[in-house]
Design a protein around this motif. Structure first.
Motif, PDB file in Angstrom:
ATOM      1  N   ARG A   1      -0.872  18.248   5.315  1.00  0.00           N
ATOM      2  CA  ARG A   1       0.570  17.969   4.941  1.00  0.00           C
ATOM      3  C   ARG A   1       1.229  18.754   3.876  1.00  0.00           C
ATOM      4  O   ARG A   1       2.240  18.657   3.773  1.00  0.00           O
ATOM      5  N   ALA A   2       0.314  19.349   2.863  1.00  0.00           N
ATOM      6  CA  ALA A   2       0.691  19.746   1.748  1.00  0.00           C
ATOM      7  C   ALA A   2       1.473  21.053   1.866  1.00  0.00           C
ATOM      8  O   ALA A   2       2.290  21.385   1.196  1.00  0.00           O
ATOM      9  N   TYR A   3       1.200  21.902   2.998  1.00  0.00           N
ATOM     10  CA  TYR A   3       1.964  23.090   3.156  1.00  0.00           C
ATOM     11  C   TYR A   3       1.863  23.302   4.889  1.00  0.00           C
ATOM     12  O   TYR A   3       1.281  22.707   5.560  1.00  0.00           O
ATOM     13  N   ASP A   4       2.855  24.400   5.184  1.00  0.00           N
ATOM     14  CA  ASP A   4       3.002  24.653   6.491  1.00  0.00           C
ATOM     15  C   ASP A   4       2.059  25.972   6.782  1.00  0.00           C
ATOM     16  O   ASP A   4       2.060  26.877   6.310  1.00  0.00           O
ATOM     17  N   GLU A   5       1.143  25.626   7.583  1.00  0.00           N
ATOM     18  CA  GLU A   5       0.040  26.479   8.154  1.00  0.00           C
ATOM     19  C   GLU A   5       0.526  27.852   8.546  1.00  0.00           C
ATOM     20  O   GLU A   5       0.347  28.882   8.178  1.00  0.00           O
ATOM     21  N   ALA A   6       1.820  27.734   9.281  1.00  0.00           N
ATOM     22  CA  ALA A   6       2.345  29.163   9.752  1.00  0.00           C
ATOM     23  C   ALA A   6       2.951  29.846   8.715  1.00  0.00           C
ATOM     24  O   ALA A   6       2.800  31.131   8.586  1.00  0.00           O
ATOM     25  N   THR A   7       3.455  29.402   7.680  1.00  0.00           N
ATOM     26  CA  THR A   7       4.345  30.123   6.622  1.00  0.00           C
ATOM     27  C   THR A   7       3.898  30.160   5.351  1.00  0.00           C
ATOM     28  O   THR A   7       4.062  30.922   4.405  1.00  0.00           O
ATOM     29  N   GLY A   8       2.753  29.229   4.917  1.00  0.00           N
ATOM     30  CA  GLY A   8       2.445  28.995   3.891  1.00  0.00           C
ATOM     31  C   GLY A   8       3.235  28.136   2.742  1.00  0.00           C
ATOM     32  O   GLY A   8       2.879  28.062   1.556  1.00  0.00           O
ATOM     33  N   LEU A   9       4.648  27.747   3.437  1.00  0.00           N
ATOM     34  CA  LEU A   9       5.379  27.086   2.540  1.00  0.00           C
ATOM     35  C   LEU A   9       4.947  25.805   1.868  1.00  0.00           C
ATOM     36  O   LEU A   9       4.111  24.883   2.755  1.00  0.00           O
ATOM     37  N   ASP A  10       5.043  25.499   0.567  1.00  0.00           N
ATOM     38  CA  ASP A  10       4.534  24.317  -0.035  1.00  0.00           C
ATOM     39  C   ASP A  10       5.385  22.982   0.416  1.00  0.00           C
ATOM     40  O   ASP A  10       6.736  23.115   0.063  1.00  0.00           O
ATOM     41  N   LEU A  11       4.801  22.185   0.834  1.00  0.00           N
ATOM     42  CA  LEU A  11       5.533  20.901   1.284  1.00  0.00           C
ATOM     43  C   LEU A  11       5.618  19.800   0.449  1.00  0.00           C
ATOM     44  O   LEU A  11       6.001  18.928   0.855  1.00  0.00           O
ATOM     45  N   ARG A  12       5.141  20.006  -0.856  1.00  0.00           N
ATOM     46  CA  ARG A  12       5.047  18.846  -1.492  1.00  0.00           C
ATOM     47  C   ARG A  12       6.280  18.525  -2.097  1.00  0.00           C
ATOM     48  O   ARG A  12       7.128  19.427  -2.131  1.00  0.00           O
ATOM     49  N   THR A  13       6.544  17.079  -2.572  1.00  0.00           N
ATOM     50  CA  THR A  13       8.178  16.889  -2.846  1.00  0.00           C
ATOM     51  C   THR A  13       7.900  16.657  -4.493  1.00  0.00           C
ATOM     52  O   THR A  13       7.158  15.981  -4.964  1.00  0.00           O
ATOM     53  N   PHE A  14       8.924  17.445  -5.092  1.00  0.00           N
ATOM     54  CA  PHE A  14       8.978  17.231  -6.683  1.00  0.00           C
ATOM     55  C   PHE A  14      10.273  16.904  -6.922  1.00  0.00           C
ATOM     56  O   PHE A  14      11.036  17.160  -5.958  1.00  0.00           O
ATOM     57  N   PRO A  15      10.427  16.477  -8.149  1.00  0.00           N
ATOM     58  CA  PRO A  15      11.772  16.026  -8.510  1.00  0.00           C
ATOM     59  C   PRO A  15      12.901  16.935  -8.600  1.00  0.00           C
ATOM     60  O   PRO A  15      12.619  18.265  -8.873  1.00  0.00           O
ATOM     61  N   PRO A  16      14.079  16.908  -7.892  1.00  0.00           N
ATOM     62  CA  PRO A  16      15.109  17.732  -8.038  1.00  0.00           C
ATOM     63  C   PRO A  16      15.523  18.086  -9.329  1.00  0.00           C
ATOM     64  O   PRO A  16      15.444  17.538 -10.534  1.00  0.00           O
ATOM     65  N   ASP A  17      16.198  19.200  -9.444  1.00  0.00           N
ATOM     66  CA  ASP A  17      16.595  19.866 -10.715  1.00  0.00           C
ATOM     67  C   ASP A  17      17.968  18.818 -11.309  1.00  0.00           C
ATOM     68  O   ASP A  17      18.747  18.299 -10.417  1.00  0.00           O
ATOM     69  N   ARG A  18      17.795  18.878 -12.446  1.00  0.00           N
ATOM     70  CA  ARG A  18      19.096  17.870 -13.129  1.00  0.00           C
ATOM     71  C   ARG A  18      19.802  19.175 -13.646  1.00  0.00           C
ATOM     72  O   ARG A  18      19.930  19.320 -14.857  1.00  0.00           O
ATOM     73  N   VAL A  19      20.941  19.508 -12.946  1.00  0.00           N
ATOM     74  CA  VAL A  19      21.714  20.674 -13.329  1.00  0.00           C
ATOM     75  C   VAL A  19      22.765  20.021 -14.465  1.00  0.00           C
ATOM     76  O   VAL A  19      23.070  21.032 -15.200  1.00  0.00           O
ATOM     77  N   VAL A  20      23.301  18.729 -14.202  1.00  0.00           N
ATOM     78  CA  VAL A  20      23.897  18.281 -15.046  1.00  0.00           C
ATOM     79  C   VAL A  20      23.316  16.929 -15.580  1.00  0.00           C
ATOM     80  O   VAL A  20      22.415  16.230 -14.813  1.00  0.00           O
ATOM     81  N   ASP A  21      23.554  16.279 -16.876  1.00  0.00           N
ATOM     82  CA  ASP A  21      23.144  15.117 -17.157  1.00  0.00           C
ATOM     83  C   ASP A  21      24.266  13.651 -16.860  1.00  0.00           C
ATOM     84  O   ASP A  21      25.494  13.985 -17.294  1.00  0.00           O
ATOM     85  N   TYR A  22      23.987  13.085 -15.884  1.00  0.00           N
ATOM     86  CA  TYR A  22      25.061  11.953 -15.311  1.00  0.00           C
ATOM     87  C   TYR A  22      25.175  11.080 -16.528  1.00  0.00           C
ATOM     88  O   TYR A  22      24.305  10.448 -16.891  1.00  0.00           O
TER      89      TYR A  22
END
Length: 854
Positions: A52-73
């Motif tokens: 489940r860590a990647y898509d076998e067909a495309t090689g896409l990394d499926l792991r979940t990492f923290p989203p970007d903090r574009v702004v500081d709320y």
């Protein structure tokens, strides 16, 4: 703390255990993606990969990492108006203050599900925005410059949110069932009632100003600034002026008895259903002592303005640690009879400990949730140690160990800490459970490092990272700093790899040479991904000359130990303080097990010995177990283990002994309930009358429930009249009623159908109604034209548990009238999980239809 002997007799094991404990507790925390531990993260993630860590067909990394903090709320002010709580809607104005980070902000995307956005403004100017099913995107032209605060105002309305906020309307048929509203943000559901960065890698202060009809009380996070009544409306204003993460934002609206618990510094209140205020102190009265304990252990004063505990209707989890205001399940207020069966201290301590471990510091990513949940679970163990001594502490750790030993295997795909997940909730439900394994990691660290160093490390961890988000490596670095040890191996082994060691241990003693030998073999699957575990295994030895503790250095698949004793050993106990997270099958003489069961060095060692006698059905073991069961001076947990072991014996003498103990009874309700629950394996003719007497007259709710279940298991139809009467018996959580309805369904008694339909009605306990609904499904064949339409109507109920129970019951009936409404649910229900459930019910229904046609 009652572990001074660990530091003196087994210092190196103490150090290992403490290190392990700290690692495990982190497992419930955040994702480890910071630059400071990039190398370690890379090593550990390789071991965590699965399909489940990647898509076998495309090689896409499926792991979940923290989203970007574009702004500081920085701050959210939420002004809300509820015109009528029965209408399941509100209007709101949300003001968000934030500062762009690093570069100009051309756009900001917020999590927002089901919100009807009316306008978005910045400095009184309209902001271009787009809202789809999941996100609200704000576009700024010109871009907002970095480092300069900005403030947007979002006006919106919310109608019947399907998650995050739960409306429990009043019932015209049950006047006591007044309307309530509560929220539940963990993991990512607060986005259903306000727009936010709904991930735990961002903190902000919050402010809720809530306009409700007069007569209702409101709770949110932080301190109550004030409440202002204007005619038939009241505005409540709460301010949480120290930052916390979005999922901890809370709102509760309802009518309660609000009772204060005395504490010299922290304002404490408990909100309970009206009329139950007199039960608060007996249930929650030890909260103040828990605060004092955690302040000492964690080294940080209670960090918030107040601490309230709110018992609310229709609440899904057992408890939720919202900042300064914990939400509790709807029957979390115990009468005196229920308190004899069990108390609520474990849950109360767990949620309170979260105010430090989870709220004051919060996992940066869901894959590190063990830092939150393991830390809070360990907090409960610390409370039981304070309240009950070493026995309470080790019983708590033993509970964590038992489940892990069964489920957490080296052959599993995922460890406790891994970014391989699709939904945040997956991290809470892993076989390497962040609650129990996280707690045990902290326990192992404590044993390895010793009390002084371990608690110094915990205090430094909280002081250094308070009001911040953390990941597993942050705890590791602190523990390395205070101990001087390199702990990367420890955290790799217990947090970033699946499984626990399974041990085969053989104990031998040669009386001619006074030589004691021990051989240890790791029998779990061992390979490149999960090599042999590394640990020091303590072995306690008692001879006539005294006690000694030896350590076996285990680093490979096999390890051996040999020593010369001063005489024959009476007890040889492997890991009696549970220093290692392991499951051991110990081969040694029966006489040693018998002596350990009576005089073992710890309660954990005695539990292990009693369980090891499960295959030794002899007059001697029967007598030993009977003595333990009936000895009121022995701790109830140990007596219950003795009941479990005795009930596994098949001899006539064992069965007579069990029946005699049941007839004689024991004073301790918790043991009596376990004993009665074991009687259903005896011959019906010898036990049903006894069970009926207990079901009808025992002072313990739990014991009555055990007796009712026994009557059902033995199909004691001759006592059905009594079970019908017990449906009307009031008890904590409606436990007796639920057991009685389930029993009537088991006995296929048609009288149960009308009774079940009565108590499945909206207005009765939300956690009891599903038992009544399940009974309707079983008994529906007695009158399907009455039962099936009733169940179909419940598919639109206000309470999610009821809907789920009704769907399952309809599937059980196989009635074709259920196909259309359940098919509609599978397509159009707003809640994805409910759509999935409906597909399962539909499949069951169609199979039953096919079977009938065949």
């Amino acid at each position: 703390m009652h572990h001074g002997h660990l530091d003196r007799s087994v210092p190196s094991v103490t150090c290992l255990a403490l290190l392990l404990a700290a690692t495990t507790s982190l497992a419930g925390g955040s994702e480890t993606q910071g630059e400071t531990n990039a190398c370690l993260a890379g090593k550990l993630e390789r071991a965590a990969f699965s399909a489940r860590a990647y898509d076998e067909a495309t090689g896409l990394d499926l792991r979940t990492f923290p989203p970007d903090r574009v702004v500081d709320y920085e701050h959210m002010k939420l002004e809300m108006r509820f015109d009528d709580l029965d209408r399941k809607q509100f209007s709101a104005t949300e003001t968000l203050r934030f500062t762009p980070i690093g570069r100009p902000a051309e756009a900001v995307t917020l999590d927002a599900v089901g919100l009807r956005i009316e306008s978005v403004t910045l400095n009184d100017s309209t902001v271009e925005h787009y809202c789809d099913d999941d996100k609200l995107t704000l576009r700024f032209d010109p871009p907002l410059p970095p480092g300069r605060p900005a403030e947007v105002v979002i006006a919106y309305s919310c109608l019947e949110p399907y998650d995050g906020m739960f409306f429990t309307p009043s019932s015209p048929d049950a006047p006591h069932y007044t309307a309530e509203v509560h929220t539940q943000g963990q993991t990512v559901t607060n986005r259903h009632w306000f727009a936010c960065h709904d991930f735990p890698n961002e903190r902000m202060t919050t402010e809720l100003i809530v306009d409700v009809p007069a007569g209702f009380s409101v709770s949110s996070n932080g301190r109550l600034v004030g409440s202002l009544q204007d005619g038939d409306r009241v505005i409540w204003h709460y301010l949480q002026d120290t930052p916390h993460v979005s999922y901890l934002v809370s709102l509760v609206i309802g009518k309660f008895d609000i009772v204060r618990i005395p504490h010299p510094r922290v304002p404490l209140q408990v909100w309970v259903p009206q009329g139950l205020g007199d039960q608060v102190m007996q249930t929650y009265g030890r909260t103040a002592a828990m605060i004092d304990l955690f302040e000492r252990r964690f080294g940080v004063p209670y960090p918030w303005d107040r601490y309230d505990q709110l018992v609310v209707k229709n609440f899904g989890p057992g408890g939720m640690e919202n900042t300064s205001a914990t939400t509790m399940y709807p029957t979390a207020i115990f009468d005196a009879t229920a308190l004899a069966d069990r108390d609520l201290d474990g849950l109360i301590a767990h949620e309170l400990a979260h105010q430090w471990m989870g709220d004051y510091i919060t996992c940066k990513d869901w894959s590190h949730i063990w830092l939150n949940e393991g830390g809070a679970t360990y907090g409960s163990a610390l409370w039981f140690e304070h309240r009950d001594g070493e026995d309470g502490y080790l019983d708590s750790m033993r509970r964590s160990l038992r489940g892990l030993a069964r489920r957490d295997k080296t052959t599993n795909d995922l460890p406790m800490v891994s970014p391989v997940y699709e939904h945040a909730w997956e991290n809470f439900r892993r076989a390497a459970n962040p609650y129990s394994k996280g707690s045990f990691v902290l326990h192992m660290l404590r044993a390895m490092l010793g009390d002084q160093i371990f608690f110094q490390g915990m205090q430094m961890f909280l002081e250094r990272h308070g009001l911040d988000t953390v990941e597993t490596a942050d705890l590791r670095y602190v523990m390395e700093e205070v101990s001087g040890l390199g702990l990367e191996w420890f955290f790799q082994q217990w947090c970033y790899r699946p499984g626990v060691p399974k041990l085969a241990v053989e104990i031998r003693y040669d009386g001619r040479t006074r030589t004691l030998e021990a051989d240890v073999v790791q029998t779990q699957d061992i390979n490149e991904r999960t090599p042999a575990f590394r640990f020091d295994l303590p072995v306690f030895v008692r001879t006539a000359g005294g006690d000694e503790v030896f350590e076996i250095d285990v680093r490979e698949k096999t390890a051996s130990f040999q020593t010369t004793l001063d005489g024959p050993p009476h007890i040889v106990a492997v890991d009696p303080w549970l220093h290692v997270l392991q499951a051991a099958d110990v081969d040694k003489p029966q006489s040693m097990w018998m002596e350990q069961a009576i005089n073992g060095p710890t309660i954990a060692a005695r539990h292990a010995a009693i369980e090891a006698l499960a295959d030794v059905d002899t007059p001697e073991t029967i007598h030993l177990l009977s003595t333990l069961i009936t000895d009121e001076s022995v701790r109830y947990t140990l007596r219950n283990t003795a009941v479990d072991t005795l009930s596994k014996y098949g001899s006539a003498q064992a069965r007579r002994t069990l029946l005699a103990a049941g007839r004689a009874g024991v004073a301790e309700a918790r043991v009596r309930a376990r004993l009665v629950g074991a009687l259903d394996d005896l011959e019906a003719g010898t036990v049903t009358d006894l069970l009926a007497d207990i079901a009808g007259s025992d002072p313990s709710y739990a014991t009555r429930v055990a007796a009712i279940r026994g009557l059902a298991a033995l199909e004691a139809c001759e006592h059905a009249d009594l079970i019908v009467e017990l449906v009307e018996f009031p008890s904590q959580h409606d436990d007796v009623r639920r057991a009685a309805l389930t029993a009537l369904a088991k006995l296929d008694d048609p009288r149960g159908l009308d009774l079940a339909m009565r108590y499945a009605t909206y207005g009765y306990m939300d956690r009891a109604r599903p038992a009544a609904i399940a009974a309707i499904g079983t008994l529906a064949h007695h009158d399907p034209d009455l039962a099936v339409p009733y169940l179909i109507a419940l598919l639109d109920d206000h309470e999610r548990r009821t809907v789920a129970a009704a769907g399952a019951a309809l599937a059980q009936t196989g009635d074709e009238r259920a196909v259309a409404p359940i098919r509609a649910m599978s397509v159009s229900h707003p809640q994805p999980r409910m759509r999935d459930r409906a597909e399962g019910w539909l499949e069951t229904l169609e199979k039953k239809q096919t079977g009938r046609e065949g």
